[in-house]
Design an enzyme around this catalytic site. Structure first.
Site, short mmCIF file in Angstrom:
data_model
loop_
_atom_site.label_atom_id
_atom_site.label_comp_id
_atom_site.label_asym_id
_atom_site.label_seq_id
_atom_site.Cartn_x
_atom_site.Cartn_y
_atom_site.Cartn_z
N SER A 94 0.84 -1.20 0.00
CA SER A 94 0.00 0.00 0.00
C SER A 94 0.88 1.26 0.00
CB SER A 94 -0.97 -0.05 1.18
OG SER A 94 -2.00 0.90 1.05
N ASP A 126 -10.00 -5.65 -3.78
CA ASP A 126 -9.45 -4.60 -2.91
C ASP A 126 -10.35 -3.36 -3.00
OD1 ASP A 126 -7.89 -2.43 -1.87
OD2 ASP A 126 -6.05 -3.52 -2.36
N HIS A 138 -7.27 -6.10 0.51
CA HIS A 138 -6.11 -5.25 0.81
C HIS A 138 -5.36 -5.72 2.06
CE1 HIS A 138 -4.10 -1.41 -0.09
NE2 HIS A 138 -4.08 -1.14 1.21
#
EC number: 3.1.2.12
Length: 280
Positions: free
Chosen positions: A147, A225, A258
């Site tokens: 991320s 995600d 995620h």
């Protein structure tokens, strides 16, 4: 001066946490290191640096990714820094996506953040020098992250293509100047001059990459995600890579989100990817 604050044996190697006074961030920083079995001053090992995402510390990857068994098998050390400076004297906001826990791996130019939030210098220069001085680890290094840390890993590799042999990322923010998370962070840390923003944007950096300095990249992205469309935009980076012939592989994984459930499912693949270049 390093202070060892924890030491635990795992997968035949050792997971250790340290704190030290950082010259880059003017604060006490914490990092974790995994040393595989057999690592010693007479048998130094290559290293994978892992940069974590928003709200994370050095602990998230080390405790949730399940990377130690494969890293031990391959003889790879892993170093995981914190995601920002911390402490009573370090500026903070009541927000998960800015200030402490959200350093974005840039060198801030805007007060009051420019004193402490110099995470780019920390992860690219200060920490590797410290690691190579104090641990049985070579200067051969790869970089990966998740991320915000995926942004950091790809960006750091693109800016320093001779410092790393390979780069990878899970669910990275590849185009932060077009991402709400990135716009907020870059405005706060760097001000309104978007020329400064571009130097930390993987898409912009890849546009200007020279073929002689290309390095292999692997990106894993879950198609379930929730941040994919608004924040991550991997297709933006792929389009540039395709146009330039940059050695980037994007693997879209069906049904994954995620979280660290996703990372733990594919971390062995990433370690194997880096191993071929760390030992070349």
């Amino acid at each position: 001066m390093l202070e060892n604050i924890s030491s635990v044996k795992v997968s035949g190697g050792w997971h250790k946490q340290y704190t030290h006074s950082s010259q880059s961030t003017h604060s006490t920083m914490r990092f974790a290191v995994f040393l595989p079995p057999g690592a010693s001053e007479t048998n130094k090992v290559p290293v994978l640096y892992w940069l974590s995402g928003l709200t994370c510390t050095d602990e998230n990857f080390m405790q949730k990714a399940g990377a130690f068994k494969k890293a031990a098998e391959l003889g790879i050390a892993i170093v995981a820094p914190d995601t920002s400076p911390r402490g009573e004297n370090v500026p903070n906001e009541d927000s998960y996506d800015f200030a402490q826990g959200a350093g974005f791996y840039v060198n801030a130019t805007q007060a009051p953040y420019n004193t402490h939030f110099n995470m780019y210098d920390y992860v690219v220069s200060e920490l590797p020098a410290l690691i190579e001085q104090h641990f049985p680890i070579t200067s051969t290094k790869a970089i990966s992250g998740h991320s915000m840390g995926g942004h950091g890993a790809l960006m750091a590799a693109l800016k320093n293509p001779t410092a790393f042999v390979s780069a990878s990322a899970f669910s990275p923010i590849v185009n932060p100047i077009e991402s709400p998370w990135g716009v907020k962070a870059f405005t706060g840390y760097l001000g309104n001059d978007k020329a400064l923003w571009a130097q930390y944007d993987s898409c912009e950096l890849m546009k200007n990459a020279e073929q002689a300095h290309y390095l292999p990249m692997l990106v894993s992205q879950g198609d379930a995600d929730g941040f994919l469309q608004e924040q991550l935009k991997p297709e933006n980076l792929v389009a540039i890579a395709d146009k330039k012939g940059y050695p980037l592989t994007l693997e879209m994984q069906a049904g994954y989100d995620h979280s660290y459930f996703f990372i733990s499912s594919f971390i062995d693949q990433h370690l194997l990817f880096h191993h071929q270049f760390l030992t070349a």
